[in-house]
Design a protein around this motif. Structure first.
Motif, PDB file in Angstrom:
ATOM      1  N   ILE A 219       0.815  -1.166   0.049  1.00  0.00           N
ATOM      2  CA  ILE A 219       0.063   0.028   0.003  1.00  0.00           C
ATOM      3  C   ILE A 219       0.850   1.362  -0.182  1.00  0.00           C
ATOM      4  O   ILE A 219       0.664   2.013  -0.571  1.00  0.00           O
ATOM      5  N   SER A 220       1.690   1.529   1.038  1.00  0.00           N
ATOM      6  CA  SER A 220       2.436   2.494   1.182  1.00  0.00           C
ATOM      7  C   SER A 220       3.760   2.257   1.830  1.00  0.00           C
ATOM      8  O   SER A 220       3.984   1.330   2.778  1.00  0.00           O
ATOM      9  N   GLN A 222       6.435   4.608   4.586  1.00  0.00           N
ATOM     10  CA  GLN A 222       6.663   5.630   5.668  1.00  0.00           C
ATOM     11  C   GLN A 222       8.102   5.951   5.939  1.00  0.00           C
ATOM     12  O   GLN A 222       8.767   4.887   6.366  1.00  0.00           O
ATOM     13  N   PHE A 267       5.892   9.543   2.348  1.00  0.00           N
ATOM     14  CA  PHE A 267       4.811   8.788   2.463  1.00  0.00           C
ATOM     15  C   PHE A 267       4.573   8.057   0.931  1.00  0.00           C
ATOM     16  O   PHE A 267       3.615   8.666   0.279  1.00  0.00           O
ATOM     17  N   ILE A 269       2.922   6.268  -1.848  1.00  0.00           N
ATOM     18  CA  ILE A 269       1.838   5.435  -2.164  1.00  0.00           C
ATOM     19  C   ILE A 269       2.102   4.494  -3.234  1.00  0.00           C
ATOM     20  O   ILE A 269       2.125   5.038  -4.674  1.00  0.00           O
ATOM     21  N   ASP A 271       0.064   1.019  -3.891  1.00  0.00           N
ATOM     22  CA  ASP A 271      -1.088   0.493  -4.003  1.00  0.00           C
ATOM     23  C   ASP A 271      -0.951  -0.404  -5.360  1.00  0.00           C
ATOM     24  O   ASP A 271      -1.843  -0.422  -6.236  1.00  0.00           O
ATOM     25  N   SER A 591      -0.719  11.105   7.297  1.00  0.00           N
ATOM     26  CA  SER A 591      -1.552   9.936   6.337  1.00  0.00           C
ATOM     27  C   SER A 591      -1.770   9.050   7.335  1.00  0.00           C
ATOM     28  O   SER A 591      -1.423   8.862   8.691  1.00  0.00           O
ATOM     29  N   THR A 593      -2.029   5.840   7.412  1.00  0.00           N
ATOM     30  CA  THR A 593      -1.117   4.814   7.573  1.00  0.00           C
ATOM     31  C   THR A 593       0.089   4.891   7.890  1.00  0.00           C
ATOM     32  O   THR A 593       1.000   4.075   8.239  1.00  0.00           O
TER      33      THR A 593
END
Length: 670
Positions: A219-220, A222, A267, A269, A271, A591, A593
Motif C-alpha cells: 500500500i505505502s 513511511q 509517504f 503510495i 497500491d 497519512s 497509514t
C-alpha cells in the motif's frame, strides 16, 4: 588442551556417554541446552592411551591424499569428542559405512554438485546423518552463496561469512527468526520421515502438502531514508520502489516489483497487489526490498525478510532493516497479506467427476499385488476424509463470501459481521445463541420473514456450523481408520525391496516402485496432517461461538428503542473540537497509514517469533515483550493461543541450526 577444555568449560562441556540409549543426533536442543559439543578426530579404539590420526581435512574439496600426514592424539582429548569428523567420499559409501555419530563437512562446490545430480539421495542421507556446508576457499572476498539451496537438500548446518552483509545474509537471518529465534528449526515432514520421497527440483505437487496462495498488497511506505553513503549532491527525495522476492524450492522462487514513485520518500503510495503460489510453505521466505530508482544503479534503502509461516494476515506495518540488519528508525512498509489454500480465491470451482477420481489418481501403482491391495483398502477412508473436509471448507468459504470477508477470516470475525447486520434492522430486539441437537445456532427475535441478505447469511452460518459439528463428531473415526491402514504399509516397507526382487522387479522398475510406495505413504500421512489442522480450526471456531454468548448478553441489555437510534453519535470531531485537536487530526494532514506516537502499528511477525528483535519488526505489547516464551499469537483481528509459539524440540538430525562462520579455517559445529 584436554585439561584446559575441562577447566574452562566445566559443566557446559557435553560428553556423550558410550552407553547412552540414544545417539547424539537423536537428542533435542532442549536436552543439550547450555551445552557445548566438540567435533574432531577420535582414536580408533577407546582402550588406546595414545594413537595417530590423519590430519587430512574431511571436506572432500581437494583430491584425497593416499599418504596423509599423521598426528598424535591422546586418549584424554579423544574422549571429549562427541561428534567425530570423517571424510566424505560419496553417498553410497556413507550409507553403508558411516556411523550416526560421525559428521561430514562439505564444501560449497561439492554440496552443489550433489544437490543437482542426486537431490533425493542427499535428502535421504541427511535424514540419518548430520551435514555441514561451508563456503569455498576460492571466495577470497568473503562473499556468500545462497543458503536456501542447501536447506532444500536437508543440510542441517549451512555456514556463511557473517562479516559480509548482503542479500543472502538477509535470507539467513530471516530464516532463524522463526521458532522464537532460538536458533533451531524443525525441517519439513517430507525431509524427516523415513518413508517419504522429496526432490527440491521436482515441479510436481509435493504429496501430502497443500499449496498455498500468498496475496500481498503493497500500500505505502513511511519515512524512507536516503540510501546509505549518499553524497551531498544527492537529491533530498528518492524515487522508491519495492521488490518482493520469494525464496524456497525452485518451483516457488519468484520476484515481483512495484512501480516507481518519483520524488517521495516520506509517504510514497504504491497500491499494487501480487499473487504467489507456494508449493512448500514450510521452506518459503518472503523478502521485501526498497530500492531507489537511479539512472546509474538502484541504491539499497531497506529490507525485511520473513518466513512464510511467521507472516500474519491482514493489514500490517513492517519495520525495515538496514544492510547490516539494524532497524531503521520510523521506516516502515504498510501492506495487506492474505494466505489461502484455494488458488484464485472466491467460491471453489466445481470440477466434473467425483472426488474419488482425484484420490485414486494420487495413489500410484506399485506393481506388487500385496502392496497395491493395501493402498486400495486405504483409498476408501481417504475418499471419505477428503469429502468431509471439502464440505467444511466449502461451507466456510460460502460464509466468508456472504460476510464480505477475506478467506482468512475466522469464525469470530464472521459472527461480528452477522450480528452487526442483524442489529442494523429496526425490528431486531434480541439475539441469542441456542443449542439444537448439540449444535449452537444464532437466533433472532425479529418477527416475520428475514430480508433476503439476512436469510442468505443465516443459511450460510447454519450450514458451516452443521458441517463443523458433523466433522468433529466423526473426526476420531477418520483418524483411526487411516492410522489402521497406515501401520501395515509402514511395516511392509522394510521388506519391500526383497518382495520386489522375488517377483522379478529389479533395476529402474524397482526404484520407481519404491518411489511410488513412499509417495502413497506420504499421501496418507498428509491426509492425517490435514485432519489435525482442520480439527484445531473447527474446535477454535466452536469456542469462538461459545464466547460470543457473553457479547450478546451485554448487547441485549442496551436500550435499542427508535429514540436511541435517532440520537446523533459522538464522533472524534464534535467530541474534541479544540484547536489543538483540530491541528492534530486535520491541518497536519497526517497519512492514516502513518504510525504515530500513540498509535502502535501491528507487526507483520507473529508474536511468538517477535521476541528476537521486537524493535525491528514492529511493536508488541509489554507483556509479550517482557516474556520471550509467550505463546500468544495474533491472527488477523483475533487473539488465540498458539501451541506452536513455544520452542520446538526436534532432534538435531531433524532440524536446521544457526551456524555462523567467520573464517574458512574455523570449524564451527553447533
Amino acid at each position: 588442551m584436554a585439561r584446559l577444555l575441562k577447566s574452562l568449560l566445566g559443566s557446559y562441556l557435553y560428553v556423550h556417554p558410550p552407553d547412552s540409549p540414544k545417539p547424539l543426533t537423536e537428542l533435542s536442543p532442549e536436552d543439550l541446552k547450555y551445552k557445548i559439543i566438540l567435533k574432531g578426530k577420535k582414536l580408533a579404539r577407546e582402550d588406546q592411551d595414545e594413537g595417530e590420526v590423519s590430519e587430512e581435512d574431511e571436506g572432500g574439496e581437494t583430491k584425497r591424499n593416499t599418504n596423509p600426514k599423521k598426528i598424535k592424539l591422546c586418549k584424554e582429548l579423544s574422549s571429549l569428542i562427541s561428534l567425530q569428523r570423517t571424510r566424505f567420499t560419496d553417498l553410497n559409501t556413507a550409507r553403508n559405512k558411516q556411523d550416526v555419530s560421525e559428521m561430514c563437512s562439505l564444501s560449497e562446490s561439492t554440496s552443489t554438485k550433489l544437490a543437482h545430480t542426486c537431490p533425493e539421495e542427499l535428502v535421504n542421507h541427511n535424514k540419518k546423518f548430520l551435514t555441514r556446508v561451508y563456503p569455498n576457499s576460492s571466495r577470497v572476498d568473503s562473499s556468500n552463496y545462497n543458503p536456501q539451496d542447501f536447506w532444500n537438500a536437508g543440510c542441517q548446518m549451512v555456514a556463511l561469512n557473517f562479516q559480509t552483509p548482503g542479500q543472502f545474509m538477509d535470507v539467513y537471518e530471516g530464516r532463524f527468526r522463526a521458532n522464537g529465534g532460538c536458533g533451531y528449526l524443525l525441517k519439513p515432514a517430507v525431509m524427516r520421515e523415513h518413508i517419504s520421497v522429496f526432490s527440491a527440483h521436482s515441479r510436481e505437487i509435493i504429496p501430502g502438502v497443500a499449496p498455498q496462495l500468498l496475496k500481498i498488497k503493497v500500500i505505502s511506505g513511511q519515512c524512507l531514508p536516503k540510501p546509505r553513503g549518499s553524497t551531498a549532491t544527492k537529491a533530498s527525495f528518492i524515487d522508491p520502489y519495492v521488490v518482493i522476492q520469494v525464496f524456497g524450492i525452485p518451483a516457488d522462487c519468484t520476484e515481483a516489483k512495484t512501480r516507481t514513485v518519483s520524488n517521495d520518500s516520506s509517504f510514497p503510495i504504491f497500491d499494487e497487489s501480487f499473487e504467489f503460489q507456494i508449493n512448500l510453505p514450510e521452506l518459503a521466505l518472503v523478502r521485501f526490498v526498497v530500492l531507489d530508482d537511479d539512472f546509474i544503479g538502484d541504491d539499497f534503502v531497506g529490507q525485511c525478510t520473513i518466513p512464510l509461516d511467521c507472516i500474519q494476515t491482514g493489514y500490517r506495518h513492517m519495520r525495515l532493516l538496514s544492510s547490516m540488519g539494524e532497524p531503521i528508525e520510523s521506516a516502515t512498509l504498510f501492506v495487506h497479506v492474505s494466505i489461502s489454500n484455494k488458488k484464485g480465491g472466491g467460491k471453489p470451482q466445481r470440477v466434473k467427476g467425483k472426488k474419488t477420481d482425484k484420490v485414486k489418481a494420487d495413489i500410484k501403482p506399485i506393481g506388487l499385488k500385496a502392496a497395491d491391495d493395501l493402498f486400495k483398502e486405504a483409498s476408501v477412508p481417504l475418499v471419505e476424509a477428503e469429502c468431509v473436509q471439502d464440505k467444511v471448507e466449502d461451507a466456510w468459504t460460502e460464509l466468508q463470501d456472504e460476510c464480505g470477508l477475506e478467506h482468512t477470516a475466522n469464525m469470530k470475525q464472521c459472527l461480528r459481521v452477522t450480528i452487526s447486520r442483524y442489529m442494523a434492522t429496526p425490528d431486531t430486539a434480541r439475539l441469542s445463541i441456542q443449542e439444537e441437537n448439540g449444535v449452537p445456532f444464532l437466533r433472532s427475535s425479529r418477527p416475520g420473514p428475514l430480508p433476503s441478505h439476512l436469510h442468505r447469511l443465516e443459511i450460510a452460518l447454519q450450514k458451516v456450523l452443521l458441517e463443523i459439528h458433523h466433522f468433529l463428531s466423526h473426526e476420531e473415526e477418520f483418524v483411526s481408520a487411516l492410522e489402521s491402514r497406515l501401520k501395515p504399509c509402514l511395516a511392509m516397507y522394510d521388506s519391500l525391496e526383497s518382495h520386489l526382487s522375488s517377483n522379478g522387479i529389479k533395476g529402474k522398475k524397482a526404484n520407481r516402485a519404491m518411489e511410488n510406495y513412499a509417495w502413497n505413504v506420504r499421501i496418507i500421512r498428509g491426509q492425517l496432517d490435514r485432519l489435525t489442522t482442520l480439527t484445531k480450526k473447527c474446535r477454535m471456531a466452536m469456542e469462538q461461538v461459545e464466547s460470543t454468548k457473553t457479547t450478546l448478553d451485554s448487547l441485549n441489555q442496551r436500550e435499542r428503542s427508535p429514540l436511541v437510534r435517532e440520537r446523533p453519535r459522538l464522533t472524534l470531531a464534535n467530541r474534541h473540537n479544540t484547536t489543538d485537536n483540530l491541528t492534530t487530526y486535520g491541518s497536519l494532514g497526517r497519512s492514516p497509514t502513518t504510525p504515530g506516537a500513540d498509535c502502535k502499528p501491528k507487526s507483520i511477525l507473529k508474536k511468538s517469533n517477535s521476541n528476537l528483535e521486537s524493535s525491528s519488526v514492529g511493536y508488541v505489547n509489554e507483556e509479550a515483550a517482557g516474556s520471550p516464551s509467550s505463546s500468544r499469537t495474533v491472527m488477523g483481528d483475533e487473539e488465540e493461543g498458539d501451541e506452536g509459539g513455544q520452542l520446538l524440540k526436534p532432534p538435531l538430525l531433524h532440524s536446521f541450526s544457526y551456524t555462523p562462520t567467520f573464517t574458512y579455517e574455523q570449524d564451527t559445529a553447533l
